[in-house]
Enzyme design. Structure first.
Site, PDB file in Angstrom:
ATOM      1  N   ASP A  48       1.137  -1.202   0.127  1.00  0.00           N
ATOM      2  CA  ASP A  48      -0.241   0.198  -0.228  1.00  0.00           C
ATOM      3  C   ASP A  48       1.205   1.267   0.426  1.00  0.00           C
ATOM      4  OD1 ASP A  48       1.247   0.625   2.761  1.00  0.00           O
ATOM      5  OD2 ASP A  48      -0.813  -1.238   3.140  1.00  0.00           O
ATOM      6  N   LYS A  69      -5.060   1.932  -1.347  1.00  0.00           N
ATOM      7  CA  LYS A  69      -5.899   2.814  -1.715  1.00  0.00           C
ATOM      8  C   LYS A  69      -6.551   2.958  -2.805  1.00  0.00           C
ATOM      9  CE  LYS A  69      -8.394   6.490   1.756  1.00  0.00           C
ATOM     10  NZ  LYS A  69      -8.120   7.124   1.905  1.00  0.00           N
ATOM     11  N   MET A 184      -2.699   6.148  13.715  1.00  0.00           N
ATOM     12  CA  MET A 184      -3.988   6.388  13.191  1.00  0.00           C
ATOM     13  C   MET A 184      -4.477   7.039  13.940  1.00  0.00           C
ATOM     14  SD  MET A 184      -4.969   2.763  11.994  1.00  0.00           S
ATOM     15  CE  MET A 184      -4.382   1.780  13.363  1.00  0.00           C
TER      16      MET A 184
HETATM   17  N1  SAH Z   1       2.820  -1.395  10.447  1.00  0.00           N
HETATM   18  C1  SAH Z   1       2.893   0.141  10.852  1.00  0.00           C
HETATM   19  C2  SAH Z   1       1.858   0.711  10.989  1.00  0.00           C
HETATM   20  C3  SAH Z   1       0.908   1.001  11.086  1.00  0.00           C
HETATM   21  S1  SAH Z   1      -1.505   1.548  10.882  1.00  0.00           S
HETATM   22  C4  SAH Z   1       4.101   0.392  11.597  1.00  0.00           C
HETATM   23  O1  SAH Z   1       4.436  -0.469  12.595  1.00  0.00           O
HETATM   24  O2  SAH Z   1       4.556   1.368  11.502  1.00  0.00           O
HETATM   25  C5  SAH Z   1      -1.140   2.690   9.715  1.00  0.00           C
HETATM   26  C6  SAH Z   1      -0.282   4.395  11.098  1.00  0.00           C
HETATM   27  O3  SAH Z   1       1.209   3.980  11.131  1.00  0.00           O
HETATM   28  C7  SAH Z   1      -0.476   5.683  10.319  1.00  0.00           C
HETATM   29  O4  SAH Z   1      -1.445   6.320  10.745  1.00  0.00           O
HETATM   30  C8  SAH Z   1       0.619   6.930  11.398  1.00  0.00           C
HETATM   31  O5  SAH Z   1      -0.553   6.589  12.776  1.00  0.00           O
HETATM   32  C9  SAH Z   1       1.526   5.194  11.565  1.00  0.00           C
HETATM   33  N2  SAH Z   1       2.411   5.485  10.689  1.00  0.00           N
HETATM   34  C10 SAH Z   1       3.288   4.743  10.173  1.00  0.00           C
HETATM   35  N3  SAH Z   1       4.234   4.702   8.959  1.00  0.00           N
HETATM   36  C11 SAH Z   1       4.760   6.402   9.441  1.00  0.00           C
HETATM   37  C12 SAH Z   1       5.992   7.599   9.193  1.00  0.00           C
HETATM   38  N4  SAH Z   1       6.711   7.000   8.488  1.00  0.00           N
HETATM   39  N5  SAH Z   1       4.982   8.844   9.910  1.00  0.00           N
HETATM   40  C13 SAH Z   1       4.049   8.799  10.767  1.00  0.00           C
HETATM   41  N6  SAH Z   1       3.551   8.295  10.723  1.00  0.00           N
HETATM   42  C14 SAH Z   1       3.413   6.509  10.381  1.00  0.00           C
END
Ligand code: SAH
Length: 262
Positions: A48, A69, A184
């Site tokens: 994604d 999306k 999120m």
């Molecule tokens: N598996 C991912 C999280 C997925 S949920 C992890 O471990 O990072 C999706 C959320 O992750 C987003 O809404 C945001 O809150 C956060 N996120 C993921 N990558 C990000 C980034 N580079 N910068 C800021 N927030 C991030």
């Protein structure tokens, strides 16, 4: 072949393998060595947008499939992604299911592992650096610190805190006195900051928002439990962003001049 032989796999009896791979927060240098190798070796990469433009840009267009999306703004259903992983593996392909951060942190890695196991498809989980820790870290915020907090909670901000049976108990989180890292959590920021204040958390508790952590256009905005919503609005902070709530968020000021890109 389970699909009646219409598709020609690499070999009739060779089942491929699915690698559930964490991309880290977005900087290609923060991919693990293993993730980088698997991206090179994969026949197909299902992804994604969360791995970010830089990492996705290194993957040849021909082997990328976006299962995030869709053009109409709708999410690809999880069932489609599950079925696609199985289908490709049964065609003998080496599949990388690339996830932002770590696959098992709010990333449905758990669901996908179980699905693959139930379908008898060989798979391997390849951990990644989660944005929940790396996002704050690159903004100068350690999620734990001996002088400030000895615990940290990772929670989803997607839940509606006013709904009767919210899966996140904000009052209990406020009571721990530990760092709270919200994923999120851009949209519902007003709701859960209010819930935390109602639960007795000090209005002057430092809060930081880290938007697109480690992406070329990373931004950080800071405030307090009381001011952060106004800061979010004036700065126009948008997902993906991490919210860090707790005294550790105040650490940033002390190291600011040494932070990358500040
Ligand atoms: N598996 C991912 C999280 C997925 S949920 C992890 O471990 O990072 C999706 C959320 O992750 C987003 O809404 C945001 O809150 C956060 N996120 C993921 N990558 C990000 C980034 N580079 N910068 C800021 N927030 C991030």
């Amino acid at each position: 072949m389970s699909d009646g032989g219409e598709r020609v796999g690499k070999s009739d009896d060779t089942v491929g393998k699915v690698y559930l791979v964490g991309s880290g927060p977005g900087d290609p240098d923060l991919l693990t060595v293993k993730a980088k190798r698997l991206l090179e070796e994969a026949d197909v990469v299902l992804h994604d947008k969360l791995p970010g433009p830089e990492i996705l840009g290194t993957i040849p267009e021909a082997k990328r499939e976006d299962v995030g999306k869709r053009a109409g703004g709708e999410w690809t259903p999880q069932e489609y992604t599950n079925a696609r992983m199985v289908e490709l593996a049964r065609e003998g392909e080496t599949v990388v299911r690339l996830k932002g951060g770590d696959p098992t942190v709010f990333g449905r890695g758990g669901e996908e592992m179980v699905h693959l196991a139930e379908e008898g498809v060989p798979f391997e989980l390849v951990p990644g650096i989660t944005s929940a820790v790396a996002g704050p870290a690159v903004a100068g915020i350690p999620v734990t610190h001996r002088d400030h907090t000895s615990s940290v909670s990772f929670v989803t901000g997607h839940e509606d805190p006013t709904k009767e049976e919210s899966a996140v108990d904000w009052a209990a989180l406020a009571d721990t006195g530990g760092t709270i890292v919200v994923l999120m959590g851009v949209g519902k920021l007003p709701d859960y900051t209010a819930a935390l204040r109602e639960a007795g958390m000090a209005p002057e508790t430092p809060v930081a928002l880290i938007e697109r952590a480690t992406w070329p256009d990373q931004r950080v905005a800071t405030g307090t439990l009381e001011t952060i919503v106004a800061v979010r609005d004036s700065e126009g902070i948008e997902p993906p962003a991490i919210t860090v709530i707790g005294d550790v968020a105040g650490q940033r000021e002390r190291v600011l001049e040494f932070l990358e890109g500040e």
